[in-house]
Design a protein around this motif. Structure first.
Motif, PDB file in Angstrom:
ATOM      1  N   ILE A  38       1.657  46.193 -72.264  1.00  0.00           N
ATOM      2  CA  ILE A  38       0.300  46.082 -72.900  1.00  0.00           C
ATOM      3  C   ILE A  38       0.796  45.094 -74.067  1.00  0.00           C
ATOM      4  O   ILE A  38       1.790  45.400 -74.802  1.00  0.00           O
ATOM      5  N   LYS A  39      -0.179  44.219 -74.296  1.00  0.00           N
ATOM      6  CA  LYS A  39       0.056  43.254 -75.371  1.00  0.00           C
ATOM      7  C   LYS A  39      -0.274  43.726 -76.642  1.00  0.00           C
ATOM      8  O   LYS A  39      -1.443  44.239 -77.002  1.00  0.00           O
ATOM      9  N   THR A  40       0.510  43.774 -77.590  1.00  0.00           N
ATOM     10  CA  THR A  40       0.314  44.240 -79.314  1.00  0.00           C
ATOM     11  C   THR A  40       0.477  43.232 -80.226  1.00  0.00           C
ATOM     12  O   THR A  40       1.461  42.205 -79.842  1.00  0.00           O
ATOM     13  N   PHE A  41      -0.359  43.134 -81.035  1.00  0.00           N
ATOM     14  CA  PHE A  41      -0.497  41.966 -82.273  1.00  0.00           C
ATOM     15  C   PHE A  41      -0.405  42.625 -83.453  1.00  0.00           C
ATOM     16  O   PHE A  41      -1.165  43.522 -83.913  1.00  0.00           O
ATOM     17  N   THR A  42       0.686  41.888 -84.518  1.00  0.00           N
ATOM     18  CA  THR A  42       0.836  42.483 -85.668  1.00  0.00           C
ATOM     19  C   THR A  42       0.855  41.225 -86.627  1.00  0.00           C
ATOM     20  O   THR A  42       1.518  40.167 -86.430  1.00  0.00           O
ATOM     21  N   ILE A  43       0.404  41.370 -87.820  1.00  0.00           N
ATOM     22  CA  ILE A  43       0.454  40.439 -89.095  1.00  0.00           C
ATOM     23  C   ILE A  43       1.412  41.101 -89.919  1.00  0.00           C
ATOM     24  O   ILE A  43       1.416  42.230 -90.415  1.00  0.00           O
ATOM     25  N   GLY A  44       2.177  40.251 -90.609  1.00  0.00           N
ATOM     26  CA  GLY A  44       3.332  40.772 -91.288  1.00  0.00           C
ATOM     27  C   GLY A  44       3.206  39.713 -92.776  1.00  0.00           C
ATOM     28  O   GLY A  44       2.672  38.627 -92.761  1.00  0.00           O
ATOM     29  N   TYR A  45       3.926  40.139 -93.763  1.00  0.00           N
ATOM     30  CA  TYR A  45       3.715  39.480 -95.053  1.00  0.00           C
ATOM     31  C   TYR A  45       5.308  39.381 -95.406  1.00  0.00           C
ATOM     32  O   TYR A  45       6.213  40.356 -95.240  1.00  0.00           O
ATOM     33  N   LYS A  46       5.676  37.973 -96.183  1.00  0.00           N
ATOM     34  CA  LYS A  46       6.991  38.004 -96.934  1.00  0.00           C
ATOM     35  C   LYS A  46       7.126  38.980 -98.073  1.00  0.00           C
ATOM     36  O   LYS A  46       8.307  39.230 -98.435  1.00  0.00           O
ATOM     37  N   GLU A  47       6.144  39.476 -98.561  1.00  0.00           N
ATOM     38  CA  GLU A  47       6.266  40.460 -99.499  1.00  0.00           C
ATOM     39  C   GLU A  47       6.271  41.855 -99.077  1.00  0.00           C
ATOM     40  O   GLU A  47       5.562  42.323 -98.381  1.00  0.00           O
ATOM     41  N   PRO A  48       7.524  42.453 -99.160  1.00  0.00           N
ATOM     42  CA  PRO A  48       8.043  43.816 -98.648  1.00  0.00           C
ATOM     43  C   PRO A  48       7.023  44.858 -98.767  1.00  0.00           C
ATOM     44  O   PRO A  48       6.848  45.713 -97.995  1.00  0.00           O
ATOM     45  N   GLN A  49       6.646  44.978 -99.947  1.00  0.00           N
ATOM     46  CA  GLN A  49       5.926  46.170-100.211  1.00  0.00           C
ATOM     47  C   GLN A  49       4.473  46.248 -99.575  1.00  0.00           C
ATOM     48  O   GLN A  49       3.930  47.187 -99.501  1.00  0.00           O
ATOM     49  N   TRP A  50       4.031  45.184 -98.966  1.00  0.00           N
ATOM     50  CA  TRP A  50       2.743  45.154 -98.256  1.00  0.00           C
ATOM     51  C   TRP A  50       2.985  45.024 -96.555  1.00  0.00           C
ATOM     52  O   TRP A  50       2.118  45.142 -95.933  1.00  0.00           O
ATOM     53  N   ASP A  51       4.212  44.559 -96.256  1.00  0.00           N
ATOM     54  CA  ASP A  51       4.683  44.228 -95.022  1.00  0.00           C
ATOM     55  C   ASP A  51       4.969  45.626 -94.137  1.00  0.00           C
ATOM     56  O   ASP A  51       5.907  46.316 -94.606  1.00  0.00           O
ATOM     57  N   GLU A  52       4.510  45.649 -93.021  1.00  0.00           N
ATOM     58  CA  GLU A  52       4.441  46.913 -92.071  1.00  0.00           C
ATOM     59  C   GLU A  52       5.077  46.237 -90.656  1.00  0.00           C
ATOM     60  O   GLU A  52       5.199  46.947 -89.727  1.00  0.00           O
ATOM     61  N   SER A  53       5.097  45.003 -90.759  1.00  0.00           N
ATOM     62  CA  SER A  53       5.812  44.373 -89.503  1.00  0.00           C
ATOM     63  C   SER A  53       6.782  44.968 -88.721  1.00  0.00           C
ATOM     64  O   SER A  53       6.925  44.999 -87.315  1.00  0.00           O
ATOM     65  N   LYS A  54       7.793  45.297 -89.564  1.00  0.00           N
ATOM     66  CA  LYS A  54       9.385  45.716 -89.085  1.00  0.00           C
ATOM     67  C   LYS A  54       8.806  46.975 -88.426  1.00  0.00           C
ATOM     68  O   LYS A  54       9.594  47.346 -87.469  1.00  0.00           O
ATOM     69  N   GLU A  55       8.198  47.764 -88.926  1.00  0.00           N
ATOM     70  CA  GLU A  55       7.874  49.166 -88.428  1.00  0.00           C
ATOM     71  C   GLU A  55       7.081  49.061 -87.121  1.00  0.00           C
ATOM     72  O   GLU A  55       7.432  49.790 -86.097  1.00  0.00           O
ATOM     73  N   ALA A  56       6.048  48.073 -86.925  1.00  0.00           N
ATOM     74  CA  ALA A  56       5.198  47.921 -85.893  1.00  0.00           C
ATOM     75  C   ALA A  56       6.121  47.523 -84.850  1.00  0.00           C
ATOM     76  O   ALA A  56       5.969  47.784 -83.627  1.00  0.00           O
TER      77      ALA A  56
END
Length: 633
Positions: free
Chosen positions: A289-307
């Motif tokens: 399945i294709k999954t899509f995530t947006i992340g930020y350079k500011e770590p306190q808002w970024d969930e991309s690593k967990e996703a």
């Protein structure tokens, strides 16, 4: 997924060219096909227009308006179980010429009338013209996933999937409803049935609007109400049986949302809701399945690593995009066009960006809205119960009365804390009311009614909303469930679903909401609070199910909202834009704001004062909207 528009004009002045303009302004909702038809009834002109995004049956046989016997239909949405309904109709000797759910819907309506709605699992907004009964009927799905606006004034009724469709009709008047603007500044969205314009309404979820052409009668009635589900007795099932049944319903609901003739993907934020969608779907297929995530350079808002870790564990085909203020600024300029009513949820930016990102790969994407409302995920539910139940009512009233005579600015230390004046005012109101549902309303506000009066020149008497339900909640089966029902009818419908619909449609992809399958909603409404929040764990049922597919250590971390780091960017890269639109000169153009107080709020914020950036974001969004839709005529 489509965009629909039309008119019922008792002056009989509307024409096909006007209908085409109303429909084509929403071409982003349906770039694959278009249809426009005007019918002349004895006392009214009826126009039906549709822009089609081809998802099921990509051939021309799905063209709309579609006709059967005396019926004509324009339809926006998906009926996921249309094949089962079609089999029922075939047994009744109906024949079919397409693979489209629209044909099933119109023939089902011919057979069962409005009872067809009871059979439908899906999301929809559609309009049917019945030439025999001389009636036009507007329908909206149970949850309100698909939008439908209407304008009724001077013997003309207009309807459209977005407000911009109404704006194209020469009879439509862009008159700002100041009471609705007050609601927007309080909540950052405008609750149904209200809109930013006078004489203009959102058709409420689970409602039908019937227009009688013979006498210009307009009547609205409800065919489904989430409160009815919450009024049912609590289930007597054991915890294990509740979890098993919930998982079965989730599998069914999620699988139905994969019905498509084009590629489908999933938004994956890294939280439990979207992880449940990706996990259950991936467990049912060998295809990635294709999954899509947006992340930020500011770590306190970024969930991309967990996703990404979750995607790797599940084995999805994962796509990630790290964005910054440059991308946010580009989106900001287009927000008034995408959300053609003031709308200031600050996750509009990442939702629009992730939709744009997903559109490169898929035509359908699954979101996971509703998880917090169904499974009790928000802390505001716990707070509402705790604040109103922690000590006796007489003491609450006494404290509230004392707070009314003490200014928050006069309280040392605390008056320097973040957003203290607003929080002080909210607690005063909460203890004065003593009702958890009213506490939920005040917690949900960014500006209280009193603060709105401070920053604007609004009328003091406001509209009643679903936050103000009182007797309607008395027979509810559980104190926590009352709050879930209120949030379902307010924040979920008019904030979260609006956000996803407009963001996905702006880039011509279809957004689906698997958690809002009415079968899952109705079942969970009967589950007691003791299973939804257990041992201090919110979303206990959902988390237990997700942990069967994803190891607990991958999921357990503090809950983060899916928002952009605007409060950082507004003091740096986006500062100039903020200062321009909130300048005294720009604010004075509408005559709606107390310029001095707004400028003071902005200066306090930019100088490091501990005020909520959301208050300024709400006003900025309104200013952007005003510039696009009122000034630019």
């Amino acid at each position: 997924m489509c965009g629909i528009a039309g008119f019922i004009d008792f002056t009989q002045k509307s024409d096909a060219d006007t209908l085409r303009k109303m429909t084509d302004v929403m071409a982003h909702r349906g770039p694959n096909d278009a249809g426009y038809e005007v019918y002349e009834a004895p006392r009214a002109s009826v126009g039906l227009g549709q822009r089609r995004l081809s998802i099921l049956d990509l051939s021309s046989s799905g063209h709309q308006p579609m006709h059967f016997n005396q019926f004509s239909i324009v339809f926006n949405g998906e009926i996921y179980n249309f094949k089962e309904i079609r089999k029922e109709l075939e047994k009744l000797d109906y024949t079919f010429h397409s693979g489209a759910d629209t044909e099933v819907l119109i023939k089902g309506y011919a057979q069962w009338g409005e009872k067809i709605l009871d059979k439908c699992i899906g999301m929809f907004a559609f309009v049917i013209y019945d030439r025999n009964s001389n009636e036009v009927t507007l329908f909206r799905d149970r949850a309100g996933v698909k939008p439908l606006y209407y304008y009724w004034h001077n013997q003309t009724l207009l309807f459209a999937s977005e407000l911009k469709g109404l704006c194209e009709h020469p009879s439509f008047k862009k008159e700002i409803d100041e009471k609705s603007l007050s609601l927007f500044l309080q909540f950052s969205y405008i609750p149904a049935p209200y809109t930013i314009y006078k004489n203009t309404h959102k058709l409420k979820p689970g409602h039908v609007l019937k227009v009688t052409l013979e006498d210009a009668g307009v009547k609205e009635h409800q065919y489904w109400n989430v409160l009815d589900a919450y009024r049912q007795p609590l289930t007597g099932l054991t915890q294990s049986d509740v979890i098993r049944r919930t998982e079965e319903l989730m599998h069914s609901a999620y699988s139905y949302r994969m019905v498509s003739d084009v590629p489908v993907g999933v938004f994956l934020s890294g939280g439990y809701d979207s992880a449940s969608v990706a996990a259950l779907l991936q467990s049912n297929t060998s295809n990635r399945i294709k999954t899509f995530t947006i992340g930020y350079k500011e770590p306190q808002w970024d969930e991309s690593k967990e996703a990404k870790k979750i995607a790797m564990h599940l084995g999805t085909d994962h796509h990630e995009w790290i964005v910054g203020p440059k991308e946010a600024k580009e989106v900001l300029e287009h927000l008034p066009e995408i959300y053609d009513e003031p709308f200031a949820d600050n996750s509009t930016v990442p939702t629009t960006l992730v939709s744009k990102f997903a559109a490169k790969e898929v035509k359908v994407v699954l979101s996971a809205d509703g998880g917090d409302e169904l499974f009790a995920g928000y802390n505001k539910f716990n707070q509402s119960l705790r604040y109103t139940g922690s000590f006796p009512r007489p003491l609450q009233r006494t404290i509230s009365a004392a707070m009314s005579v003490v200014s928050p600015e006069a309280i040392p230390y605390f008056n320097k804390q973040y957003n203290f004046a607003s929080r002080y005012e909210k607690m005063k109101l909460i203890w004065a009311s003593g009702k958890p549902q009213q506490a939920l309303k005040y917690i949900s506000q960014y500006l209280t009614e009193n603060e709105v009066n401070y920053y604007t020149n609004m009328p003091t008497d406001g509209y009643r909303t679903n936050f103000d339900m009182n007797g309607e909640l008395d027979s509810m089966n559980d104190p926590l469930n009352r709050l879930l029902a209120v949030d379902y009818k307010t924040f979920l419908v008019d904030n979260n679903l609006v956000k996803v619909d407009r963001a996905t449609m702006s880039v011509s992809i279809e957004g689906r909401e698997p958690m809002l399958d009415h079968r899952l909603v109705e079942f969970l409404a009967q589950v007691p609070a003791s299973l939804k929040v257990k041992d201090g764990i919110n979303k206990y049922i959902l988390k237990t199910i997700v942990h069967k597919y994803i190891p607990k250590p991958l999921m357990e971390r503090p809950k983060r909202p899916f928002i952009a780091p605007l409060q950082v960017w507004f003091k740096d890269e986006l500062k100039e834009q903020m200062q321009y639109y909130l300048s005294g000169e720009r604010l004075a153009k509408s005559g709606l704001f107390n310029v001095e107080h707004v400028e003071q709020l902005l200066n306090t914020y930019l100088s490091g004062g501990k005020v909520s950036h959301q208050k300024l974001w709400n006003i900025l969004v309104f200013q952007l909207w005003y510039s696009r839709w009122i000034e630019k005529l």
